[in-house]
Design a protein around this motif. Structure first.
Motif, PDB file in Angstrom:
ATOM      1  N   LEU A 197     -14.354  30.191  14.929  1.00  0.00           N
ATOM      2  CA  LEU A 197     -14.208  28.901  14.792  1.00  0.00           C
ATOM      3  C   LEU A 197     -15.510  28.273  15.738  1.00  0.00           C
ATOM      4  O   LEU A 197     -15.815  27.237  15.223  1.00  0.00           O
ATOM      5  CB  LEU A 197     -12.999  28.075  15.524  1.00  0.00           C
ATOM      6  CG  LEU A 197     -11.807  28.764  14.798  1.00  0.00           C
ATOM      7  CD1 LEU A 197     -10.269  27.904  15.285  1.00  0.00           C
ATOM      8  CD2 LEU A 197     -11.557  28.867  13.211  1.00  0.00           C
ATOM      9  N   GLY A 198     -15.863  29.002  16.582  1.00  0.00           N
ATOM     10  CA  GLY A 198     -16.916  28.423  17.597  1.00  0.00           C
ATOM     11  C   GLY A 198     -18.176  29.221  17.403  1.00  0.00           C
ATOM     12  O   GLY A 198     -19.072  28.790  18.034  1.00  0.00           O
ATOM     13  N   PHE A 247     -11.168  24.281  21.847  1.00  0.00           N
ATOM     14  CA  PHE A 247     -11.717  25.233  22.951  1.00  0.00           C
ATOM     15  C   PHE A 247     -12.930  25.785  22.278  1.00  0.00           C
ATOM     16  O   PHE A 247     -13.958  26.220  23.017  1.00  0.00           O
ATOM     17  CB  PHE A 247     -10.300  25.892  23.575  1.00  0.00           C
ATOM     18  CG  PHE A 247     -10.074  26.871  22.593  1.00  0.00           C
ATOM     19  CD1 PHE A 247     -10.764  28.321  22.213  1.00  0.00           C
ATOM     20  CD2 PHE A 247      -8.778  26.644  21.972  1.00  0.00           C
ATOM     21  CE1 PHE A 247     -10.239  29.089  21.421  1.00  0.00           C
ATOM     22  CE2 PHE A 247      -8.470  27.563  21.202  1.00  0.00           C
ATOM     23  CZ  PHE A 247      -8.872  28.831  21.063  1.00  0.00           C
ATOM     24  N   PRO A 248     -13.060  26.287  20.839  1.00  0.00           N
ATOM     25  CA  PRO A 248     -14.035  26.968  20.547  1.00  0.00           C
ATOM     26  C   PRO A 248     -15.435  26.218  20.557  1.00  0.00           C
ATOM     27  O   PRO A 248     -16.329  26.844  21.117  1.00  0.00           O
ATOM     28  CB  PRO A 248     -13.756  27.380  19.096  1.00  0.00           C
ATOM     29  CG  PRO A 248     -12.339  27.280  18.872  1.00  0.00           C
ATOM     30  CD  PRO A 248     -12.110  26.186  19.943  1.00  0.00           C
ATOM     31  N   GLY A 249     -15.410  25.010  20.167  1.00  0.00           N
ATOM     32  CA  GLY A 249     -16.532  24.230  20.265  1.00  0.00           C
ATOM     33  C   GLY A 249     -16.850  23.953  21.695  1.00  0.00           C
ATOM     34  O   GLY A 249     -18.325  23.796  22.097  1.00  0.00           O
ATOM     35  N   LEU A 268     -18.617  26.606  23.175  1.00  0.00           N
ATOM     36  CA  LEU A 268     -20.010  27.171  22.551  1.00  0.00           C
ATOM     37  C   LEU A 268     -20.914  25.951  23.071  1.00  0.00           C
ATOM     38  O   LEU A 268     -21.872  26.346  23.517  1.00  0.00           O
ATOM     39  CB  LEU A 268     -19.929  26.786  21.144  1.00  0.00           C
ATOM     40  CG  LEU A 268     -21.488  26.604  20.368  1.00  0.00           C
ATOM     41  CD1 LEU A 268     -22.043  28.177  20.340  1.00  0.00           C
ATOM     42  CD2 LEU A 268     -21.133  26.313  18.830  1.00  0.00           C
ATOM     43  N   GLY A 269     -20.547  24.737  23.374  1.00  0.00           N
ATOM     44  CA  GLY A 269     -21.374  23.544  24.219  1.00  0.00           C
ATOM     45  C   GLY A 269     -21.813  23.930  25.505  1.00  0.00           C
ATOM     46  O   GLY A 269     -22.869  23.869  26.068  1.00  0.00           O
ATOM     47  N   LEU A 270     -20.756  24.765  26.310  1.00  0.00           N
ATOM     48  CA  LEU A 270     -21.013  25.301  27.581  1.00  0.00           C
ATOM     49  C   LEU A 270     -22.132  26.223  27.539  1.00  0.00           C
ATOM     50  O   LEU A 270     -23.057  26.239  28.276  1.00  0.00           O
ATOM     51  CB  LEU A 270     -19.583  25.638  28.265  1.00  0.00           C
ATOM     52  CG  LEU A 270     -18.668  24.490  28.600  1.00  0.00           C
ATOM     53  CD1 LEU A 270     -17.504  25.432  29.065  1.00  0.00           C
ATOM     54  CD2 LEU A 270     -19.328  23.588  29.547  1.00  0.00           C
ATOM     55  N   ILE A 271     -22.027  26.989  26.545  1.00  0.00           N
ATOM     56  CA  ILE A 271     -22.851  28.375  26.620  1.00  0.00           C
ATOM     57  C   ILE A 271     -24.272  27.711  26.222  1.00  0.00           C
ATOM     58  O   ILE A 271     -25.285  28.339  26.686  1.00  0.00           O
ATOM     59  CB  ILE A 271     -22.195  29.266  25.436  1.00  0.00           C
ATOM     60  CG1 ILE A 271     -21.114  29.945  26.225  1.00  0.00           C
ATOM     61  CG2 ILE A 271     -23.417  30.268  25.167  1.00  0.00           C
ATOM     62  CD1 ILE A 271     -20.156  30.903  25.500  1.00  0.00           C
ATOM     63  N   ILE A 272     -24.380  26.942  25.049  1.00  0.00           N
ATOM     64  CA  ILE A 272     -25.630  26.493  24.478  1.00  0.00           C
ATOM     65  C   ILE A 272     -26.498  25.920  25.533  1.00  0.00           C
ATOM     66  O   ILE A 272     -27.672  25.886  25.573  1.00  0.00           O
ATOM     67  CB  ILE A 272     -25.738  26.027  23.100  1.00  0.00           C
ATOM     68  CG1 ILE A 272     -24.964  24.885  22.942  1.00  0.00           C
ATOM     69  CG2 ILE A 272     -25.026  26.930  22.089  1.00  0.00           C
ATOM     70  CD1 ILE A 272     -25.162  23.735  21.855  1.00  0.00           C
ATOM     71  N   HIS A 278     -20.291  20.088  16.189  1.00  0.00           N
ATOM     72  CA  HIS A 278     -20.442  18.595  16.649  1.00  0.00           C
ATOM     73  C   HIS A 278     -19.776  18.414  18.233  1.00  0.00           C
ATOM     74  O   HIS A 278     -20.335  17.726  18.774  1.00  0.00           O
ATOM     75  CB  HIS A 278     -19.689  17.560  15.747  1.00  0.00           C
ATOM     76  CG  HIS A 278     -20.533  17.179  14.407  1.00  0.00           C
ATOM     77  ND1 HIS A 278     -21.661  16.440  14.312  1.00  0.00           N
ATOM     78  CD2 HIS A 278     -20.599  17.852  13.209  1.00  0.00           C
ATOM     79  CE1 HIS A 278     -22.080  16.196  13.394  1.00  0.00           C
ATOM     80  NE2 HIS A 278     -21.667  17.209  12.617  1.00  0.00           N
ATOM     81  N   ILE A 279     -18.836  19.219  18.228  1.00  0.00           N
ATOM     82  CA  ILE A 279     -17.976  19.065  19.785  1.00  0.00           C
ATOM     83  C   ILE A 279     -19.180  19.741  20.558  1.00  0.00           C
ATOM     84  O   ILE A 279     -19.378  19.315  21.718  1.00  0.00           O
ATOM     85  CB  ILE A 279     -16.518  19.779  19.672  1.00  0.00           C
ATOM     86  CG1 ILE A 279     -15.515  18.788  18.967  1.00  0.00           C
ATOM     87  CG2 ILE A 279     -16.182  20.204  21.099  1.00  0.00           C
ATOM     88  CD1 ILE A 279     -14.527  19.540  18.564  1.00  0.00           C
ATOM     89  N   ALA A 280     -19.621  21.117  20.294  1.00  0.00           N
ATOM     90  CA  ALA A 280     -20.431  21.649  21.158  1.00  0.00           C
ATOM     91  C   ALA A 280     -21.741  20.757  21.702  1.00  0.00           C
ATOM     92  O   ALA A 280     -22.294  20.522  22.501  1.00  0.00           O
ATOM     93  CB  ALA A 280     -20.942  22.879  20.490  1.00  0.00           C
ATOM     94  N   ALA A 281     -22.159  20.125  20.383  1.00  0.00           N
ATOM     95  CA  ALA A 281     -23.482  19.336  20.632  1.00  0.00           C
ATOM     96  C   ALA A 281     -23.221  18.116  21.627  1.00  0.00           C
ATOM     97  O   ALA A 281     -23.953  17.882  22.486  1.00  0.00           O
ATOM     98  CB  ALA A 281     -23.961  18.606  19.427  1.00  0.00           C
ATOM     99  N   LYS A 282     -21.804  17.396  21.485  1.00  0.00           N
ATOM    100  CA  LYS A 282     -21.455  16.443  22.546  1.00  0.00           C
ATOM    101  C   LYS A 282     -21.192  17.101  23.826  1.00  0.00           C
ATOM    102  O   LYS A 282     -21.731  16.238  25.122  1.00  0.00           O
ATOM    103  CB  LYS A 282     -20.477  15.759  22.050  1.00  0.00           C
ATOM    104  CG  LYS A 282     -20.643  14.708  20.663  1.00  0.00           C
ATOM    105  CD  LYS A 282     -21.220  13.478  21.149  1.00  0.00           C
ATOM    106  CE  LYS A 282     -21.219  12.338  20.021  1.00  0.00           C
ATOM    107  NZ  LYS A 282     -22.585  12.252  19.421  1.00  0.00           N
ATOM    108  N   VAL A 283     -20.753  17.957  23.922  1.00  0.00           N
ATOM    109  CA  VAL A 283     -20.282  18.605  25.413  1.00  0.00           C
ATOM    110  C   VAL A 283     -21.717  19.075  26.062  1.00  0.00           C
ATOM    111  O   VAL A 283     -21.907  18.940  27.264  1.00  0.00           O
ATOM    112  CB  VAL A 283     -19.538  19.941  25.221  1.00  0.00           C
ATOM    113  CG1 VAL A 283     -19.318  20.766  26.398  1.00  0.00           C
ATOM    114  CG2 VAL A 283     -17.999  19.481  24.532  1.00  0.00           C
ATOM    115  N   ALA A 284     -22.518  19.798  25.301  1.00  0.00           N
ATOM    116  CA  ALA A 284     -24.006  20.202  25.794  1.00  0.00           C
ATOM    117  C   ALA A 284     -24.702  18.920  26.119  1.00  0.00           C
ATOM    118  O   ALA A 284     -25.288  18.916  27.221  1.00  0.00           O
ATOM    119  CB  ALA A 284     -24.676  20.806  24.729  1.00  0.00           C
ATOM    120  N   ALA A 285     -24.688  17.849  25.228  1.00  0.00           N
ATOM    121  CA  ALA A 285     -25.332  16.673  25.838  1.00  0.00           C
ATOM    122  C   ALA A 285     -24.857  15.931  27.145  1.00  0.00           C
ATOM    123  O   ALA A 285     -25.477  15.753  28.056  1.00  0.00           O
ATOM    124  CB  ALA A 285     -25.228  15.632  24.696  1.00  0.00           C
TER     125      ALA A 285
END
Length: 585
Positions: free
Chosen positions: A211-212, A490-492, A495-499, A544-551
């Motif tokens: 999923l992530g 949690f998967p997104g 991914l956001g934390l990792i990227i 989309h979740i990863a992008a917002k978390v990374a931002a």
């Protein structure tokens, strides 16, 4: 199709983002030019290759590959595409009537052909999610000793005290990005399953990949075995863990501390450690102890909170008003209940600019002794104390609903059948559209079923649950119950934390994840009464979740991967693992 090693490693010339997540297999950018194995990775040959789940393709090996890798005669002559293999396996899986048989078949596939396992899971996520995770994984953990085949993940017991770093070095993969760890004390709503809790980290990490898009080789499931208080398991001749009562206090704390230090020493500052299914008293303490020194996340406290908050934010479009206009009542004041309550209070505080101490007053909790009120403060565990508001004592949930008049009722008690007909009817009498979330897992522990919620509220309830329920027909209308499943978040989130190369988790990242998920729910979903988008789009949602978390990580100065990519959604998608077979030279 020759590539330079630099291109194979991360496709950095193409993306312009300064290289993807470090990846020895060159699997970061799941684009077409990445589908040939880099020449630095040696792929085994012959019989050994067919026994290697990372590289085995079964009947999908081409004629050329069969010659090059000494496979002639080791396979039947037919050459099948990956799609045809998938079709055949899905046909076989659907023949099983017992969910546990599907689970073991999926685990066998994972141990035989990793890419095909993930292709099945990604392409059939709505059908297979309940097989590899809740509710079937609960039964799998209960019977793990009997169905145990090949060890997956690392088992770290009290026998390994003083040598945990050496144990981590025994794991074949050196570049780990996510660790999911449990001590098996509170598996779902099933209690202490000791060492057999390993099914949970294994299941969670398969979802991180499917999923992530986190590479399977970057995931490490860990079970910490300090014993079990489950008498049945201690007497079971097939039990696979330590046969003594749980270690507690200093002995427990020292083992966990050695583990956390060894993880950082071996894998560095940026490895995400997700605590999973720890009992309340340890869950809060571990999160508090390590959140300032490690990249840690507790899915039961924070992931659950984030997914529920997302559902509530989305549901406001159906029930109207802002968060601050609503009154929340929880049944259950453990890690899930208090975690959700705190995140709702934080989001309300962010929206209204009121201090969080004020916004908490809109949220009430009921535990086994009744409504949590200020006169009980002295006897409460520390994590319940912020929720002890001024009110006369009230026994039982029905009394609390009548006294508090909530607009939102949330169940996180782990006890089934607690949202009774009277409770739901009272909610319906107080609200035009009561929001009812029965979150306890597995299905048998759900506070009420979807059918009960819709029937008892005369079709007016907006309902979501922790485990999946089938659509319900009431008065000629079909209602599709939402699933407040942590797998949305949690998967997104990971991914956001990792990227972004995040080094710490901040509550604002959880709020960002909730808002990103809520934004993915469409008008079409709302028309069916759904407050979550369908799982079939989960990879897009995760990006989309990863992008917002990374931002948010960049905004808070917690990101170490620089420079920041221009388009975080595209970057997240480019870093996702693809399960498509690769061509071997």
């Amino acid at each position: 199709m020759e590539k330079t090693m630099k291109e194979m490693r991360n496709g950095e010339d193409k993306s312009g983002f300064g290289g993807g997540v470090e990846d020895v297999y060159g699997e970061d950018c799941a684009t077409e030019d990445q589908l040939v194995t880099p020449w630095t990775v040696s792929v085994a040959s012959g019989y050994t290759l067919l026994r290697d789940p990372h590289h085995n393709k079964g009947l999908a090996f081409t004629e050329k590959e069969r010659d090059a890798h000494y496979l002639r005669g080791l396979l039947p002559p037919a050459v099948l595409t990956q799609d045809l293999q998938e079709k055949r396996l899905m046909h076989n899986l659907r023949q099983y009537e017992v969910p546990l048989n599907r689970y073991t078949a999926m685990m066998d596939l994972q141990e035989r052909n990793e890419r095909l396992f993930y292709k099945l899971l990604i392409d059939n996520v709505e059908e297979l999610l309940p097989v590899v995770y809740t509710p079937t994984v609960g039964e799998a953990c209960q019977k793990y000793g009997s169905i145990f085949r090949r060890p997956q993940g690392l088992y770290i017991s009290l026998k390994e005290k003083g040598k945990i770093l050496e144990v981590l070095k025994n794991w074949p993969e050196k570049s780990i990005q996510v660790i999911v760890v449990t001590d098996g004390e509170r598996i779902l709503g099933l209690g202490d399953l000791g060492c057999q809790g390993m099914g949970i980290p294994v299941g969670k990490l398969s979802l991180y990949t499917a999923l992530g898009g986190i590479r399977p080789s970057a995931c490490l499931p860990v079970t910490i075995d300090v014993g079990t208080n489950n008498e049945q398991l201690l007497k079971d001749e097939f039990y696979i863990g330590l046969r003594h009562k749980r270690a507690t206090g200093q002995e427990y704390a020292e083992l966990l501390d050695e583990f956390m230090c060894a993880v950082k020493q071996n894998y560095g500052e940026k490895v995400l450690v997700q605590f999973e299914d720890f009992a309340n008293h340890n869950a809060f303490e571990l999160l508090a102890r390590y959140r300032s020194t490690h990249l840690v996340f507790n899915d039961d406290i924070q992931g659950t909170a984030s997914v529920v908050l997302a559902g509530i934010i989305a549901a406001l479009k159906l029930v109207g008003g802002t968060l601050a206009d609503h009154t929340f009542l929880f049944l259950g004041a453990g890690e899930a209940g208090t975690g959700i309550a705190e995140l709702i209070a934080l989001e309300m505080s962010k929206q209204t600019k009121a201090p969080v101490e004020e916004t908490r007053k809109k949220i009430w909790l009921v535990d086994s002794k009744g409504l949590i009120v200020s006169s009980r403060r002295e006897s409460l565990q520390h994590f319940k104390q912020p929720w002890a508001h001024e009110h006369e004592p009230v026994k039982g949930l029905l009394g609390a609903v009548k006294a508090i008049k909530p607009t939102v009722l949330i169940g996180s008690s782990g006890v089934g059948k607690t949202f009774t007909k009277e409770v739901v009817e009272t909610m319906a009498s107080l609200n035009k559209k009561p929001l009812i979330l029965a979150l306890s897992n597995p299905t048998s522990q759900s506070e009420c079923t979807a059918e009960e919620a819709y029937t008892w509220s005369e079709g007016r309830a907006i309902f979501a649950s922790g485990s999946p329920f089938d659509p319900v027909e009431y008065n000629g209308k079909v209602f599709v119950p939402g699933q407040a499943n942590n797998a949305y978040i949690f998967p997104g989130f990971g991914l956001g934390l990792i990227i972004s190369g995040a080094i710490r988790v901040h509550d604002d990242m959880l709020l960002a994840a909730s808002e990103a998920l809520a934004a993915q729910t469409t008008r079409e979903n709302f028309d069916k009464g759904l407050i979550y988008p369908p799982f079939s789009n989960i990879r897009k949602i995760s990006a989309h979740i990863a992008a917002k978390v990374a931002a948010k990580a960049y905004e808070l100065g917690l990101a170490s991967r620089l420079p920041r990519p221009k388009d975080l959604v595209k970057y997240a998608e480019s870093c996702m693992y693809s399960p498509i077979y690769r061509s071997y030279r």
